[in-house]
Design a protein around this motif. Structure first.
Motif, short mmCIF file in Angstrom:
data_model
loop_
_atom_site.label_atom_id
_atom_site.label_comp_id
_atom_site.label_asym_id
_atom_site.label_seq_id
_atom_site.Cartn_x
_atom_site.Cartn_y
_atom_site.Cartn_z
N ASP A 11 -1.56 2.90 35.39
CA ASP A 11 -1.79 4.28 35.80
C ASP A 11 -2.79 4.88 34.82
O ASP A 11 -3.28 4.20 33.91
CB ASP A 11 -0.47 5.06 35.85
CG ASP A 11 0.23 5.16 34.51
OD1 ASP A 11 -0.41 5.00 33.44
OD2 ASP A 11 1.46 5.40 34.51
N ALA A 12 -3.12 6.14 35.00
CA ALA A 12 -4.14 6.79 34.18
C ALA A 12 -3.79 6.76 32.69
O ALA A 12 -4.65 6.50 31.85
CB ALA A 12 -4.36 8.22 34.65
N ILE A 13 -2.53 6.99 32.36
CA ILE A 13 -2.12 7.02 30.95
C ILE A 13 -2.23 5.63 30.33
O ILE A 13 -2.71 5.47 29.20
CB ILE A 13 -0.70 7.60 30.81
CG1 ILE A 13 -0.73 9.09 31.20
CG2 ILE A 13 -0.15 7.40 29.41
CD1 ILE A 13 0.64 9.72 31.34
N PHE A 15 -4.20 3.23 31.33
CA PHE A 15 -5.62 2.89 31.24
C PHE A 15 -6.24 3.57 30.02
O PHE A 15 -7.04 2.96 29.30
CB PHE A 15 -6.36 3.28 32.52
CG PHE A 15 -7.76 2.75 32.57
CD1 PHE A 15 -8.02 1.47 33.04
CD2 PHE A 15 -8.82 3.52 32.11
CE1 PHE A 15 -9.31 0.97 33.07
CE2 PHE A 15 -10.12 3.03 32.13
CZ PHE A 15 -10.36 1.75 32.62
N GLU A 16 -5.88 4.82 29.79
CA GLU A 16 -6.38 5.52 28.60
C GLU A 16 -5.96 4.78 27.33
O GLU A 16 -6.73 4.73 26.36
CB GLU A 16 -5.88 6.96 28.57
CG GLU A 16 -6.59 7.85 29.56
CD GLU A 16 -6.08 9.28 29.58
OE1 GLU A 16 -5.44 9.71 28.59
OE2 GLU A 16 -6.35 9.98 30.57
N VAL A 41 -11.64 9.54 30.54
CA VAL A 41 -11.43 8.57 31.62
C VAL A 41 -11.41 9.34 32.93
O VAL A 41 -10.73 10.36 33.06
CB VAL A 41 -10.09 7.81 31.41
CG1 VAL A 41 -9.78 6.94 32.62
CG2 VAL A 41 -10.14 6.98 30.14
N GLU A 42 -12.16 8.84 33.88
CA GLU A 42 -12.18 9.38 35.24
C GLU A 42 -11.94 8.22 36.19
O GLU A 42 -12.17 7.06 35.83
CB GLU A 42 -13.53 10.03 35.56
CG GLU A 42 -13.91 11.20 34.68
CD GLU A 42 -13.06 12.44 34.92
OE1 GLU A 42 -12.42 12.53 35.99
OE2 GLU A 42 -13.03 13.30 34.02
N ASP A 43 -11.50 8.51 37.42
CA ASP A 43 -11.27 7.44 38.38
C ASP A 43 -12.57 6.79 38.84
O ASP A 43 -12.68 5.58 38.88
CB ASP A 43 -10.48 7.95 39.59
CG ASP A 43 -8.98 8.01 39.32
OD1 ASP A 43 -8.52 7.38 38.34
OD2 ASP A 43 -8.28 8.69 40.09
N GLU A 44 -13.54 7.61 39.24
CA GLU A 44 -14.80 7.10 39.80
C GLU A 44 -15.96 7.99 39.33
O GLU A 44 -15.76 9.16 39.03
CB GLU A 44 -14.80 7.16 41.34
CG GLU A 44 -13.80 6.28 42.01
CD GLU A 44 -14.28 4.86 42.23
OE1 GLU A 44 -15.39 4.51 41.78
OE2 GLU A 44 -13.53 4.08 42.83
N THR A 82 -17.87 8.51 29.38
CA THR A 82 -16.88 8.48 30.45
C THR A 82 -16.66 7.02 30.83
O THR A 82 -17.60 6.27 31.06
CB THR A 82 -17.36 9.27 31.68
OG1 THR A 82 -17.72 10.58 31.28
CG2 THR A 82 -16.26 9.34 32.74
N ARG A 85 -12.05 4.26 35.67
CA ARG A 85 -10.87 3.41 35.82
C ARG A 85 -10.90 2.50 37.05
O ARG A 85 -10.69 1.28 36.95
CB ARG A 85 -9.61 4.31 35.87
CG ARG A 85 -8.30 3.54 35.91
CD ARG A 85 -7.11 4.48 35.79
NE ARG A 85 -6.91 5.28 36.98
CZ ARG A 85 -6.10 4.95 37.98
NH1 ARG A 85 -5.39 3.85 37.93
NH2 ARG A 85 -5.97 5.73 39.02
#
Length: 131
Positions: A11-13, A15-16, A41-44, A82, A85
């Motif tokens: 998840d985002a956390i 991945f960070e 971090v951004e998705d796209e 940036t 992810r």
């Protein structure tokens, strides 16, 4: 710190945490000179980011004034890195491959902050791989 490895889609956390581990693994001389660089971090990548770089897809993006440029310390806008992810997940999946991919992207974008161009990075990579 050892690179974090996940066996499931992070998840985002999580991945960070991979990005933070990659930053922790940078040599001290580089890590301590990142100063006020915002690392997010951004998705796209946005359509505007893709258009600006003339790229079809991005793993990461450096925006700012490289430290090698005259007056970089007094630039009106701080530098930003940036890391995207979802392209990493699509390309590397999970586990050690993802951790290596994230670390590679982090090193690549940090190199841009220190004024190293894509052409020079390609040249250095070619030397490392024996090309």
């Amino acid at each position: 710190m050892r690179a974090m490895e996940l066996r499931h889609a992070p998840d985002a956390i999580e991945f960070e945490a991979l990005v933070e581990a990659a930053l922790d693994d940078l040599p001290d001389d580089f890590r301590t000179r990142l100063g006020s660089v915002a690392i997010v971090v951004e998705d796209e990548a946005t359509p505007a980011q893709l258009a600006t770089t003339r790229a079809h897809g991005l793993y990461g993006l450096y925006q700012g004034v490289p430290r090698t440029a005259y007056g970089a310390e007094n630039a009106a806008m701080p530098s930003k890195i940036t890391i995207f992810r979802l392209p990493h997940l699509r390309a590397y999946g999970t586990g050690p491959a993802l951790a290596r991919g994230v670390a590679s992207t982090v090193r690549h974008e940090v190199a841009h902050h220190f004024g190293i161009s894509d052409a020079r990075l390609d040249e250095l990579q070619g030397r490392r791989s024996g090309r």
